[in-house]
Design a protein around this motif. Sequence first.
Motif, mmCIF file in Angstrom:
data_model
loop_
_atom_site.group_PDB
_atom_site.id
_atom_site.type_symbol
_atom_site.label_atom_id
_atom_site.label_comp_id
_atom_site.label_asym_id
_atom_site.label_seq_id
_atom_site.Cartn_x
_atom_site.Cartn_y
_atom_site.Cartn_z
ATOM 1 N N UNK A 105 37.397 32.615 53.516
ATOM 2 C CA UNK A 105 38.336 33.074 52.493
ATOM 3 C C UNK A 105 39.737 33.296 53.041
ATOM 4 N N UNK A 106 40.677 33.274 52.125
ATOM 5 C CA UNK A 106 42.069 33.692 52.356
ATOM 6 C C UNK A 106 42.308 34.846 51.387
ATOM 7 N N UNK A 107 43.262 35.696 51.726
ATOM 8 C CA UNK A 107 43.556 36.781 50.784
ATOM 9 C C UNK A 107 45.003 37.204 50.877
ATOM 10 N N UNK A 160 38.061 28.855 43.866
ATOM 11 C CA UNK A 160 38.592 29.766 42.842
ATOM 12 C C UNK A 160 39.252 30.977 43.503
ATOM 13 N N UNK A 161 40.105 31.632 42.731
ATOM 14 C CA UNK A 161 40.721 32.872 43.186
ATOM 15 C C UNK A 161 40.197 34.015 42.343
ATOM 16 N N UNK A 187 43.925 39.804 46.311
ATOM 17 C CA UNK A 187 43.528 38.587 45.616
ATOM 18 C C UNK A 187 42.840 37.753 46.690
ATOM 19 N N UNK A 188 41.690 37.189 46.365
ATOM 20 C CA UNK A 188 40.943 36.379 47.313
ATOM 21 C C UNK A 188 40.868 34.933 46.824
ATOM 22 N N UNK A 189 41.044 34.009 47.745
ATOM 23 C CA UNK A 189 40.772 32.594 47.501
ATOM 24 C C UNK A 189 39.553 32.236 48.333
ATOM 25 N N UNK A 190 38.473 31.834 47.685
ATOM 26 C CA UNK A 190 37.245 31.449 48.397
ATOM 27 C C UNK A 190 37.363 29.969 48.765
#
Length: 150
Positions: A52-54, A129-130, A142-145
């Motif tokens: 993930x990114x956040x 998705x975020x 906010x997370x981007x998987x």
Amino acid sequence: MGKDSKPKDAGGKGKGKAKQGGSGADESASKGKGKSGKAAADGLGTCTYVKARHILSEKQGKINEAYKKLQDGWLSNGDKVPPAEFAKVLAAEYSECPSGKKGGDLGWFPRGKMAGPFQEVAFATQVGATSAPFKSTHGYHIILCEGRKN
């Protein structure tokens, strides 16, 4: 970000999209297949690792501003946010986490490593998705998987 001894409820405005199925990712696994059998197919609630990114912000207004950019740029068209754009356009500008300098990249992490609400949302967000904005003990996220694996 480490494991908190006392996770708090994710609550807040971002609860809807990000926290699917009520009490988090594990509930979707225990319920089995939904109407379309999608729970088993997408791996929500069943994977061991997530990539993930956040974006992390201490202030709710700042995270809402970042989410508005997401909505205006990609989400309103039903598009998925490209990880490079998330990193360059949003995380680098809005994130107050040291990972923001790396585009919010958290790499692969196992269940149990992240704080309660963060882990719940990360493991409940579909690949590509975020999440909607949500609150944890560290602030607003906010997370981007980007991926999931066992």
